[in-house]
Scaffold this motif. Structure first.
Motif, PDB file in Angstrom:
ATOM      1  N   THR A 241       1.317  -7.615   4.510  1.00 18.39           N
ATOM      2  CA  THR A 241       1.140  -6.290   3.904  1.00 18.39           C
ATOM      3  C   THR A 241       2.232  -5.352   4.383  1.00 18.39           C
ATOM      4  OG1 THR A 241      -1.260  -6.574   3.794  1.00 18.39           O
ATOM      5  CG2 THR A 241      -0.418  -4.329   3.626  1.00 18.39           C
ATOM      6  N   ILE A 242       2.784  -4.607   3.449  1.00 20.50           N
ATOM      7  CA  ILE A 242       3.754  -3.558   3.772  1.00 20.50           C
ATOM      8  C   ILE A 242       3.200  -2.231   3.276  1.00 20.50           C
ATOM      9  CG2 ILE A 242       6.047  -2.629   3.274  1.00 20.50           C
ATOM     10  CD1 ILE A 242       7.128  -5.422   3.165  1.00 20.50           C
ATOM     11  N   PHE A 243       3.203  -1.232   4.152  1.00 20.36           N
ATOM     12  CA  PHE A 243       2.849   0.128   3.776  1.00 20.36           C
ATOM     13  C   PHE A 243       4.144   0.886   3.480  1.00 20.36           C
ATOM     14  CE2 PHE A 243      -0.927  -1.311   5.739  1.00 20.36           C
ATOM     15  CZ  PHE A 243      -1.963  -0.462   5.387  1.00 20.36           C
ATOM     16  N   VAL A 244       4.201   1.543   2.349  1.00 23.97           N
ATOM     17  CA  VAL A 244       5.364   2.364   1.996  1.00 23.97           C
ATOM     18  C   VAL A 244       4.877   3.753   1.636  1.00 23.97           C
ATOM     19  CG1 VAL A 244       6.766   0.430   1.198  1.00 23.97           C
ATOM     20  CG2 VAL A 244       5.301   1.637  -0.426  1.00 23.97           C
ATOM     21  N   CYS A 245       5.718   4.732   1.830  1.00 27.54           N
ATOM     22  CA  CYS A 245       5.298   6.100   1.557  1.00 27.54           C
ATOM     23  C   CYS A 245       6.514   7.015   1.428  1.00 27.54           C
ATOM     24  CB  CYS A 245       4.389   6.606   2.681  1.00 27.54           C
ATOM     25  SG  CYS A 245       3.681   8.209   2.351  1.00 27.54           S
TER      26      CYS A 245
ATOM     27  N   VAL B 191       0.851  -1.187   0.000  1.00 26.73           N
ATOM     28  CA  VAL B 191       0.000   0.000   0.000  1.00 26.73           C
ATOM     29  C   VAL B 191       0.888   1.237   0.000  1.00 26.73           C
ATOM     30  CG1 VAL B 191      -1.802   1.282   1.218  1.00 26.73           C
ATOM     31  CG2 VAL B 191      -1.784  -1.221   1.299  1.00 26.73           C
ATOM     32  N   ASP B 192       0.638   2.135  -0.954  1.00 28.30           N
ATOM     33  CA  ASP B 192       1.354   3.414  -1.035  1.00 28.30           C
ATOM     34  C   ASP B 192       0.302   4.515  -1.063  1.00 28.30           C
ATOM     35  OD1 ASP B 192       2.919   5.592  -1.479  1.00 28.30           O
ATOM     36  OD2 ASP B 192       3.844   4.855  -3.334  1.00 28.30           O
ATOM     37  N   CYS B 193       0.143   5.197   0.060  1.00 23.54           N
ATOM     38  CA  CYS B 193      -0.968   6.153   0.178  1.00 23.54           C
ATOM     39  C   CYS B 193      -0.642   7.524  -0.390  1.00 23.54           C
ATOM     40  CB  CYS B 193      -1.401   6.275   1.640  1.00 23.54           C
ATOM     41  SG  CYS B 193      -0.108   6.866   2.741  1.00 23.54           S
TER      42      CYS B 193
ATOM     43  N   ASN C 157     -16.550  -2.514   6.298  1.00 24.84           N
ATOM     44  CA  ASN C 157     -16.202  -3.045   4.986  1.00 24.84           C
ATOM     45  C   ASN C 157     -15.192  -4.172   5.097  1.00 24.84           C
ATOM     46  OD1 ASN C 157     -17.822  -1.030   3.908  1.00 24.84           O
ATOM     47  ND2 ASN C 157     -16.095   0.392   3.652  1.00 24.84           N
ATOM     48  N   SER C 158     -15.135  -5.017   4.078  1.00 23.92           N
ATOM     49  CA  SER C 158     -14.103  -6.059   4.041  1.00 23.92           C
ATOM     50  C   SER C 158     -12.736  -5.408   3.879  1.00 23.92           C
ATOM     51  CB  SER C 158     -14.371  -7.015   2.875  1.00 23.92           C
ATOM     52  OG  SER C 158     -14.341  -6.318   1.646  1.00 23.92           O
ATOM     53  N   ARG C 159     -11.744  -6.014   4.445  1.00 20.61           N
ATOM     54  CA  ARG C 159     -10.418  -5.400   4.487  1.00 20.61           C
ATOM     55  C   ARG C 159      -9.477  -6.085   3.506  1.00 20.61           C
ATOM     56  NH1 ARG C 159      -5.872  -5.277   9.173  1.00 20.61           N
ATOM     57  NH2 ARG C 159      -5.044  -3.187   8.768  1.00 20.61           N
ATOM     58  N   PRO C 160      -8.936  -5.346   2.494  1.00 16.73           N
ATOM     59  CA  PRO C 160      -7.978  -5.953   1.567  1.00 16.73           C
ATOM     60  C   PRO C 160      -6.607  -6.150   2.171  1.00 16.73           C
ATOM     61  CG  PRO C 160      -8.232  -3.631   1.052  1.00 16.73           C
ATOM     62  CD  PRO C 160      -9.213  -3.934   2.147  1.00 16.73           C
ATOM     63  N   ILE C 161      -6.403  -5.596   3.363  1.00 20.51           N
ATOM     64  CA  ILE C 161      -5.111  -5.710   4.036  1.00 20.51           C
ATOM     65  C   ILE C 161      -5.007  -7.085   4.695  1.00 20.51           C
ATOM     66  CG2 ILE C 161      -3.579  -4.699   5.748  1.00 20.51           C
ATOM     67  CD1 ILE C 161      -4.304  -2.931   3.285  1.00 20.51           C
ATOM     68  N   ILE C 162      -3.891  -7.761   4.491  1.00 26.57           N
ATOM     69  CA  ILE C 162      -3.641  -9.070   5.094  1.00 26.57           C
ATOM     70  C   ILE C 162      -2.570  -8.898   6.166  1.00 26.57           C
ATOM     71  CG2 ILE C 162      -2.981 -11.466   4.664  1.00 26.57           C
ATOM     72  CD1 ILE C 162      -3.644 -10.976   1.694  1.00 26.57           C
ATOM     73  N   GLU C 163      -2.958  -9.059   7.410  1.00 26.04           N
ATOM     74  CA  GLU C 163      -1.990  -8.884   8.494  1.00 26.04           C
ATOM     75  C   GLU C 163      -0.842  -9.874   8.346  1.00 26.04           C
ATOM     76  OE1 GLU C 163      -3.409  -8.568  12.448  1.00 26.04           O
ATOM     77  OE2 GLU C 163      -5.276  -7.555  11.875  1.00 26.04           O
ATOM     78  N   GLY C 164       0.363  -9.352   8.471  1.00 24.23           N
ATOM     79  CA  GLY C 164       1.557 -10.176   8.314  1.00 24.23           C
ATOM     80  C   GLY C 164       1.985 -10.355   6.871  1.00 24.23           C
TER      81      GLY C 164
ATOM     82  N   ASN D 264      -2.542   5.482  -3.848  1.00 25.19           N
ATOM     83  CA  ASN D 264      -3.436   6.633  -3.769  1.00 25.19           C
ATOM     84  C   ASN D 264      -2.625   7.896  -4.009  1.00 25.19           C
ATOM     85  OD1 ASN D 264      -6.056   8.017  -2.561  1.00 25.19           O
ATOM     86  ND2 ASN D 264      -4.304   8.945  -1.528  1.00 25.19           N
ATOM     87  N   GLU D 265      -3.236   8.879  -4.664  1.00 23.45           N
ATOM     88  CA  GLU D 265      -2.592  10.181  -4.876  1.00 23.45           C
ATOM     89  C   GLU D 265      -3.671  11.245  -5.013  1.00 23.45           C
ATOM     90  OE1 GLU D 265      -0.353  13.304  -5.134  1.00 23.45           O
ATOM     91  OE2 GLU D 265       0.517  11.327  -4.716  1.00 23.45           O
ATOM     92  N   ARG D 266      -3.465  12.377  -4.354  1.00 23.24           N
ATOM     93  CA  ARG D 266      -4.489  13.420  -4.392  1.00 23.24           C
ATOM     94  C   ARG D 266      -4.235  14.452  -5.492  1.00 23.24           C
ATOM     95  NH1 ARG D 266      -3.623  17.546   0.748  1.00 23.24           N
ATOM     96  NH2 ARG D 266      -1.679  18.512   0.016  1.00 23.24           N
ATOM     97  N   ASP D 267      -2.983  14.624  -5.927  1.00 20.24           N
ATOM     98  CA  ASP D 267      -2.659  15.610  -6.967  1.00 20.24           C
ATOM     99  C   ASP D 267      -3.083  15.063  -8.324  1.00 20.24           C
ATOM    100  OD1 ASP D 267      -1.349  17.134  -8.984  1.00 20.24           O
ATOM    101  OD2 ASP D 267       0.117  17.827  -7.506  1.00 20.24           O
ATOM    102  N   PRO D 268      -4.006  15.725  -9.032  1.00 20.24           N
ATOM    103  CA  PRO D 268      -4.479  15.184 -10.310  1.00 20.24           C
ATOM    104  C   PRO D 268      -3.398  15.094 -11.381  1.00 20.24           C
ATOM    105  CG  PRO D 268      -5.332  17.414  -9.935  1.00 20.24           C
ATOM    106  CD  PRO D 268      -4.700  16.973  -8.657  1.00 20.24           C
ATOM    107  N   ARG D 269      -2.418  16.018 -11.349  1.00 20.92           N
ATOM    108  CA  ARG D 269      -1.344  15.944 -12.343  1.00 20.92           C
ATOM    109  C   ARG D 269      -0.450  14.740 -12.082  1.00 20.92           C
ATOM    110  NH1 ARG D 269       0.836  21.838 -11.165  1.00 20.92           N
ATOM    111  NH2 ARG D 269       0.409  20.979  -9.099  1.00 20.92           N
ATOM    112  N   ALA D 270      -0.098  14.511 -10.829  1.00 23.87           N
ATOM    113  CA  ALA D 270       0.708  13.336 -10.493  1.00 23.87           C
ATOM    114  C   ALA D 270      -0.058  12.057 -10.777  1.00 23.87           C
ATOM    115  CB  ALA D 270       1.126  13.399  -9.025  1.00 23.87           C
TER     116      ALA D 270
END
Length: 526
Positions: free
Chosen positions: A441-445, A297-299, A432-439, A390-396
């Motif tokens: 999943t890695i979050f990077v940012c 996951v890259d938020c 909601n159902s969670r797409p994250i699988i504990e153990g 995920n990205e909030r900047d429309p150009r990016a």
């Protein structure tokens, strides 16, 4: 034949390239300075390295060294010089004599059919150089002139090798490392008695001459920042090639072109190195073994570099295949693809095209198989690999979408538009159902630091904090930061300070809303 190689990479991740090279079978692997790795191996290992190394910028073979006259069994060629080069090279005349003495010109420049290879010469300064060698252009010109003169002396017709700055058969690199051999700083009493404050130091240089295994430019440029690439592993019927036609928002060059990129985009090699350091490759290998899946996951994905490099690792796609597919002819000229036929397969004393073709065929099969596995379901998950960004900047976001399509990984990478604080992944308070699988999943940012992006930085870090607290419990998070004041917004325990970049490895507790720092790694980077 055993060759001596050196690989340069981003100085953040020097230990990752060493691990990559060992995995390919390299021997005597050791780091050199901040961003280099020396290793030994066969020519076939050299081919594997330019095809598979994800963190490499340049990979070169050492052919002569002034500090090691025994590299080629001594300087015992036809042209002899009375200079002891191990004492250091002081000026361009010394450099000329060294090149003439240390290089066996027929082996280096002969094409095996009576012709001559084209060449180019570049210069890298590893430290302060002597005054006469401190100009890169004239230093490179001296080496080129020495080689041209050597060829003319050997050929009655007066033939000489041509220079090709775009796609040389023999791209040479001269590395200059200066060292002091004289002079000293005076003491207080001596300075009082002398009209001079200090004695000027005398510098000499140790010179290494390399030939680059790949075409000019850096290997970190994969080419997926352009659209309209054909990949043989996607459809199963296409050949591995670049389309060579069509317009795209990133320009028309190959990996070395001036493609449009996000102003704060991370280098592909650095992204791959950070992912490997975070253990994402091990996570994928575990998923291959038990079918329980791997999630990244890259938020704040920006132009999507981390997400794309993660998908290429998961799908077992060699970076070299992307460079081949992304190449474009310039100006409508018919010419060879320098990534499909790299310089090292043109050398008569290195390897042959058949060996390279075999490596490419095997890599293509691995990519096809890896892509199919990544997007296939198992008894535990709907897809073996899921990359969520995920990205909030429309150009990016537009740049990220184009790059994802260009890399051919749209089937496993999903991109959301919006602020990450509103991104609901089925966190603790959600039904909601969670797409994250504990153990698994890695979050990077790589959030904004304020160096190249300055808009709403504090609020971005607040959003990151709230997102991780809500969605990442029971998982690991890796955050890259170049501003120690901004990292305080995450409200972690204080880490070591005093450097410009901080890679934070966080483990988010299941039972608590706060997190703690498990490991912090520092590198001086901008």
């Amino acid at each position: 034949m055993i060759s001596h190689f050196i690989q340069s990479s981003h100085f953040h991740v020097t230990f990752v390239p060493a691990s990559e090279l060992k995995g390919l079978g390299a021997a005597h692997v050791e780091t050199q300075g901040k961003s280099g790795v020396r290793f030994e191996g066969t020519p076939q290992l050299g081919l594997k390295s330019i095809l598979w190394c994800r963190t490499a910028h340049k990979i070169m073979e050492l052919i002569a060294s002034s500090s090691d006259p025994n590299l080629d069994d001594g300087f015992d060629f036809d042209y002899q010089s009375q200079i002891d080069f191990s004492l250091g090279i002081r000026d361009r005349e010394d450099l000329y004599q060294f090149t003439r003495s240390a290089v066996h010109t027929p082996t280096l420049l002969g094409d095996g059919s009576g012709g001559l290879l084209t060449l180019s010469v570049g210069t890298i300064f590893a430290s302060k150089a002597p005054k006469e060698l401190c100009h890169g252009h004239f230093t490179a010109l001296t080496v080129k002139n020495a080689l041209v003169d050597a060829v003319r002396d050997l050929r009655e017709e007066g033939d000489r090798p041509n220079v090709d700055v775009e796609d040389a058969d023999l791209p040479l690199v001269v590395v200059i490392r200066g060292r002091s051999v004289g002079g000293r700083r005076m003491g207080r009493r001596e300075r009082e008695e002398s009209e001079h404050i200090e004695v000027e130091e005398e510098f000499v240089a140790d010179v290494d001459l390399y030939r680059c295994l790949h075409s000019a430019g850096s290997l970190h440029r994969r080419g997926y920042r352009q659209a309209n690439l054909d990949f043989g592993w996607e459809e199963g019927e296409q050949e591995l090639r670049g389309k060579g036609k069509g317009d795209d928002i990133h320009g028309t060059g190959g990996p070395n072109s001036n493609a449009l990129i996000h102003r704060a985009a991370m280098k592909e090699s650095l992204a791959a190195g950070l992912l490997i350091e975070a253990g994402f490759d091990k996570l994928v290998n575990a998923a291959r073994g038990d079918g329980k899946g791997a999630v990244l996951v890259d938020c704040m994905t920006g132009s999507g570099t981390l997400a794309i490099e993660a998908s290429l690792i998961a799908c077992d796609v060699a970076p070299g295949l992307l460079r081949i597919a992304s190449w474009r002819e310039k100006g409508g000229k018919q010419s060879r693809n320098p990534h499909r036929v790299p310089p090292c397969v043109r050398w008569k004393d290195f390897t042959d095209v058949a060996t390279w073709d075999d490596l490419l065929a095997k890599a293509t099969l691995r990519a096809k198989s890896g892509m199919q596995w990544a997007r296939s379901p198992s008894e535990f998950v709907q897809k073996n690999v899921s990359i969520l960004c995920n990205e909030r900047d429309p150009r990016a976001t537009g740049l990220a979408q184009t790059s994802i399509r260009g890399a051919g990984v749209s089937s496993i990478v999903s991109l959301r538009k919006g602020d990450c604080i509103d991104w609901n992944l089925g966190g603790r308070d959600s039904t909601n159902s969670r797409p994250i699988i504990e153990g698994r999943t890695i979050f990077v940012c790589n959030p904004p630091w304020g160096l190249r992006l300055t808009e709403d930085i504090d609020q971005s870090w607040v959003s990151l904090r709230e997102f991780l607290r809500r969605e990442a419990y029971g998982c690991e998070a890796w955050v890259l930061s170049g501003n120690k004041d901004l990292t305080k917004i995450l409200r972690m325990k204080k880490s070591r300070s005093g450097t410009s970049v901080l890679i934070l490895y966080l483990e988010l507790m299941r039972a608590q809303t706060q997190y703690r720092t498990i490991k912090s790694c520092h590198s001086n980077c901008r």
